[in-house]
Design a protein around this motif. Structure first.
Motif, PDB file in Angstrom:
ATOM      1  N   UNK A  79       0.909  -1.096   0.023  1.00 32.46           N
ATOM      2  CA  UNK A  79       0.012   0.047   0.094  1.00 32.46           C
ATOM      3  C   UNK A  79       0.822   1.224  -0.059  1.00 32.46           C
ATOM      4  N   UNK A  80       2.028   1.217   0.782  1.00 30.31           N
ATOM      5  CA  UNK A  80       2.878   2.251   0.989  1.00 30.31           C
ATOM      6  C   UNK A  80       3.554   2.844  -0.402  1.00 30.31           C
ATOM      7  N   UNK A  81       3.742   1.564  -0.990  1.00 25.61           N
ATOM      8  CA  UNK A  81       4.621   1.657  -2.493  1.00 25.61           C
ATOM      9  C   UNK A  81       3.628   2.369  -3.390  1.00 25.61           C
ATOM     10  N   UNK A  82       2.265   2.498  -3.392  1.00 22.53           N
ATOM     11  CA  UNK A  82       1.721   3.124  -4.469  1.00 22.53           C
ATOM     12  C   UNK A  82       1.771   4.556  -4.137  1.00 22.53           C
ATOM     13  N   UNK A  83       1.829   5.176  -3.085  1.00 19.32           N
ATOM     14  CA  UNK A  83       1.749   6.789  -2.645  1.00 19.32           C
ATOM     15  C   UNK A  83       2.514   7.786  -3.664  1.00 19.32           C
ATOM     16  N   UNK A  84       4.074   7.139  -3.765  1.00 17.01           N
ATOM     17  CA  UNK A  84       4.739   8.329  -4.735  1.00 17.01           C
ATOM     18  C   UNK A  84       4.309   8.383  -6.077  1.00 17.01           C
ATOM     19  N   UNK A  85       3.869   7.167  -6.564  1.00 18.77           N
ATOM     20  CA  UNK A  85       3.458   7.115  -7.956  1.00 18.77           C
ATOM     21  C   UNK A  85       2.076   7.779  -8.132  1.00 18.77           C
ATOM     22  N   UNK A  86       1.400   7.664  -7.150  1.00 18.55           N
ATOM     23  CA  UNK A  86      -0.168   8.349  -7.258  1.00 18.55           C
ATOM     24  C   UNK A  86       0.151   9.882  -7.040  1.00 18.55           C
ATOM     25  N   UNK A  87       1.118  10.349  -6.322  1.00 14.55           N
ATOM     26  CA  UNK A  87       1.502  11.793  -6.301  1.00 14.55           C
ATOM     27  C   UNK A  87       0.255  12.640  -5.817  1.00 14.55           C
ATOM     28  N   UNK A  88      -0.324  12.083  -4.691  1.00 16.80           N
ATOM     29  CA  UNK A  88      -1.459  12.714  -4.226  1.00 16.80           C
ATOM     30  C   UNK A  88      -2.821  12.742  -4.665  1.00 16.80           C
ATOM     31  N   UNK A  89      -2.953  11.720  -6.086  1.00 10.98           N
ATOM     32  CA  UNK A  89      -4.132  11.627  -6.844  1.00 10.98           C
ATOM     33  C   UNK A  89      -5.093  10.842  -5.718  1.00 10.98           C
ATOM     34  N   UNK A  90      -6.329  11.326  -5.405  1.00  6.54           N
ATOM     35  CA  UNK A  90      -7.159  10.540  -4.676  1.00  6.54           C
ATOM     36  C   UNK A  90      -8.460  11.099  -4.993  1.00  6.54           C
ATOM     37  N   UNK A  91      -9.489  10.213  -4.143  1.00  9.38           N
ATOM     38  CA  UNK A  91     -10.900  10.605  -4.527  1.00  9.38           C
ATOM     39  C   UNK A  91     -11.388  10.863  -5.840  1.00  9.38           C
ATOM     40  N   UNK A  92     -12.217  11.559  -6.175  1.00  9.96           N
ATOM     41  CA  UNK A  92     -13.113  11.522  -7.280  1.00  9.96           C
ATOM     42  C   UNK A  92     -11.989  11.435  -8.458  1.00  9.96           C
ATOM     43  N   UNK A  93     -10.910  12.154  -8.353  1.00  8.38           N
ATOM     44  CA  UNK A  93     -10.011  12.409  -9.661  1.00  8.38           C
ATOM     45  C   UNK A  93      -9.434  11.010  -9.935  1.00  8.38           C
ATOM     46  N   UNK A  94      -8.916  10.319  -8.803  1.00  9.88           N
ATOM     47  CA  UNK A  94      -8.475   9.010  -8.744  1.00  9.88           C
ATOM     48  C   UNK A  94      -9.320   7.977  -9.468  1.00  9.88           C
ATOM     49  N   UNK A  95     -10.601   8.067  -8.855  1.00 10.81           N
ATOM     50  CA  UNK A  95     -11.805   7.167  -9.550  1.00 10.81           C
ATOM     51  C   UNK A  95     -11.912   7.172 -11.038  1.00 10.81           C
ATOM     52  N   UNK A  96     -11.734   8.647 -11.553  1.00  8.14           N
ATOM     53  CA  UNK A  96     -11.936   8.604 -12.898  1.00  8.14           C
ATOM     54  C   UNK A  96     -10.502   8.273 -13.743  1.00  8.14           C
TER      55      UNK A  96
END
Length: 264
Positions: A79-96
């Motif tokens: 789980x922790x390994x995905x955070x740098x790649x996502x670069x704060x992408x979350x919520x509705x924006x991540x869903x899309x």
């Protein structure tokens, strides 16, 4: 590949469940290790993109997955390994982003050679196995989301892909735990959502497993304990298999205890 369309349909089923969900609910915790729905989408998005990138060759895949593997080797959780790649992408924006990425991944595999070998975090595999694994993971992580929201998923016969993966990884389940692989493998007879009967391995009255294909998939993906299903096993080999079944790669994981995973 039909399996690419099955992966697409699995992703769309989860997207339909979530498309009208309030933003705040995307941050609710599921019964899977405290992951939120947002965490689930981030995990699926990362590895969907990784799978699509693998079709571009070893160099492209290595460049993409290298930073993630480095995080793993540093002792961070998946789980922790995905955070740098996502670069704060979350919520509705991540869903899309996840939904668009799933469609792109399905498109790429739909025209790929099923037998083509692709790189992965674990051993290389065929493109066919890769997209089947994406369907499996989408379905399995989708289960905790359906459970959290108290919704019964409408299953389709594409679940056969996941059941087949579960049967195919019989030996892996034991090898991964450094146990001898009992032979022969049990006879498996499962009933699909349509009522179709699917079988694997040689018929054996004293070494077999019978029941719902959906419940079998739930056990081999470790989203349910076998005691929470109506699956029937005969013989010590089939019984032991269902106690530790694991159709996904990675270190040996302990299945949930009875009652731990359930619909709200």
């Amino acid at each position: 590949m039909q399996q690419a369309e099955d992966f697409r349909a699995e992703s769309q089923a989860l997207a339909t469940l979530l498309e009208d969900l309030p933003e705040a609910d995307l941050h609710r915790e599921t019964l899977f290790k405290g992951w939120t729905i947002d965490h689930v989408l981030g995990h699926l998005h990362l590895f969907n993109v990784a799978a699509e990138t693998s079709l571009q060759g070893a160099v492209a895949f290595g460049a993409f997955i290298g930073p993630v593997v480095k995080e793993m080797q540093a002792g961070k959780s998946i789980l922790e390994c995905q955070f740098p790649w996502l670069d704060r992408l979350s919520g509705r924006a991540l869903f899309e982003a996840w939904r668009a990425g799933a469609e792109s991944c399905a498109d790429a595999f739909a025209t790929a050679d099923p037998k083509a070998r692709v790189k992965w975090v674990g051993p290389d595999m065929s493109a066919l196995s890769s997209i089947t694994a994406r369907q499996m993971e989408t379905w399995a992580h989708g289960q905790e989301v359906f459970d959290l929201l108290g919704v019964e998923r409408v299953e389709q016969d594409r679940i056969r892909n996941i059941a087949h993966l579960g049967v195919s990884t019989y030996g892996w389940t034991f090898i991964n735990r450094k146990e001898a692989v009992p032979e022969p493998a049990p006879y498996v007879e499962l009933t699909g959502p349509s009522g179709a009967i699917w079988t694997w391995n040689e018929a054996q009255a004293d070494n077999c497993l019978r029941g719902s294909a959906v419940e079998f998939a739930q056990v081999v993906t470790q989203v349910r304990n076998i005691a929470d299903t109506s699956l029937g096993t005969t013989g010590p080999t089939a019984t032991r298999w269902m106690e530790i079944a694991q159709c996904f790669a990675g270190p040996a994981e302990t299945p949930p205890v009875k009652g731990q995973r359930h619909k709200a």
